[in-house]
Design an enzyme around this catalytic site. Sequence first.
Site, short mmCIF file in Angstrom:
data_model
loop_
_atom_site.label_atom_id
_atom_site.label_comp_id
_atom_site.label_asym_id
_atom_site.label_seq_id
_atom_site.Cartn_x
_atom_site.Cartn_y
_atom_site.Cartn_z
N TYR A 59 -9.62 79.15 51.97
CA TYR A 59 -10.89 78.27 52.42
C TYR A 59 -11.18 77.29 51.17
CZ TYR A 59 -11.74 80.50 56.79
OH TYR A 59 -11.46 80.86 58.22
N HIS A 94 -12.03 74.39 63.05
CA HIS A 94 -13.49 74.46 62.59
C HIS A 94 -14.07 72.75 62.47
CE1 HIS A 94 -13.85 78.66 62.77
NE2 HIS A 94 -13.08 78.68 61.94
N ASN A 136 -17.20 84.88 62.83
CA ASN A 136 -17.14 84.28 64.29
C ASN A 136 -17.98 84.96 65.24
OD1 ASN A 136 -14.96 82.44 63.52
ND2 ASN A 136 -13.26 84.31 63.62
#
Length: 516
Positions: free
Chosen positions: A346, A62, A135
């Site tokens: 994350y 990303h 997504n």
Amino acid sequence: MSSNDAPVYTLAEGRPVQDPSAATVLMGSKPRGGALSLLADTQLIETLAHFPRERIPERVVHAKAAGAWGEFECTEDVSDFTSVDFLNKVGKKTKVLARISTVAGEKGSADTVRDIRGFAVKFFTEEGNWDFVGNDLPVFFIRDPVKFPSLNRSHKRHPQTNVPDSTMFWDFHSNNQEGVHCLMQLFGGRGIPASLRNVNAFGNHTYKFGKPEDGTFKYVKIHLKPDAGIKNLESDEALRLAGEEPDYHIKDMYNAIERGDYPTWTMYFQIMDPKDAETYRYNIFDITQTWSHRDYPLRPIGKLRLNKNPENHFQDIEQAAFSPSTMVPGIGPSADPMLQARMFSYPDAARYRVGPNYQQLPCNRALHVYSPYQRDGPMRVDGNYGGDPDYVRSSFRPMRFGPPDVAHDEWAGKVALFTSEVTDLDFEQPRDLWKVFKETGEDKRFAKNVAAHVGKALPEVQKKTIEMFSKVDQEVGEAIQRELDELEKKGGAGIEHDKAPVKGKGMRCKDSKDDE
């Protein structure tokens, strides 16, 4: 701006400087009393020293993205199943920050490649931040979190040749066939969006939305649908744009917002009673599967609008950090193992990439924070809680506390090694999607798209890939094989096959004309 209103140029410590383009240098051999050393030129040293430190580590996935500020408005009464603060009143508005990205490519890669688009939104609510991290496709390639690094490596550059590699891509997927549903979505008509303003967004995982005050909850799948509709690019047009206008999507989003053409999405929930989860045909914690809209119809929740471009992309978007672990009272995780792993991965990536105090930056900072048990660390800028106790249960600093978590599950079992097995159930939803492709005339485009990519892989990998798609329906494998045969008649894919290393030997680089 008049000259009197213009800012005074200074060094980083605030010293006004006469000329930012000048440096102190020794001119010839005079004056004889001594020369001014370059090390005495603070402006030069400061400028040179800061430059190589301007970059923070690029996201491993990303990396390339557009971003914008906006607002979310609750449009429906949801009090029957949740007491989440930002959804507790029709008309209530919440500030948001959104980031929409490609996945595999680096920051300098082209926008219009065939790839999943990440869609992350940070909601700045009165009870903390909530991050929607999804997504543009409704399913994902894997459901076992240990495969996540391998999946992404197979979509990126080969470790020896440093170029994307079709053999590597399809070798991974033909040996991890639970991703066939996502592959059909990716190589179908929606694999390359015409604009980021015209993509769906899916939370993918199953979440819990409930009422902590009474312990009730429902399982929820989250959808965002563009009000302007879904628009996509054909492969040939996408390839042209990748060469002529590699930042096409970022420019399109920025320019639309600048001219007041604000993109909007409607948020929908699919809602399931926990009792249904035990008997539903598909594992609701499997990110490779969807819930049928016939079984669980979309229920409108609110409206997302992006209406302000970042003042500075690095400050607002590059330093932004999103994680599915960032939740608010009334929202909780499910037993989805991929979700559990992302909840660690994350924020761990953000601590490495931006720093352990990344939550203090304006693009990440919650509206109200009092967290005195997280102290110190590099670049602390919020006062560090002064002299407040930094240990729990102090007698000297009274505190109020929040509500309990959404109801926890009760488990009985044993710890064991586990990896999911691929069964015929994994091909049911792809089979249904193939029927839709045939009804809409999408089948030939899908087969052509797959053949154009897998045609660059080694023949044995092509064979395994066709065998995988044939499990969806024999017609799928046959359609791809016909397209491969057509490519062969035309002289192949126009390049040599990508060759994975075998017995210590390297592979040849693929042609630079590849777009994926």
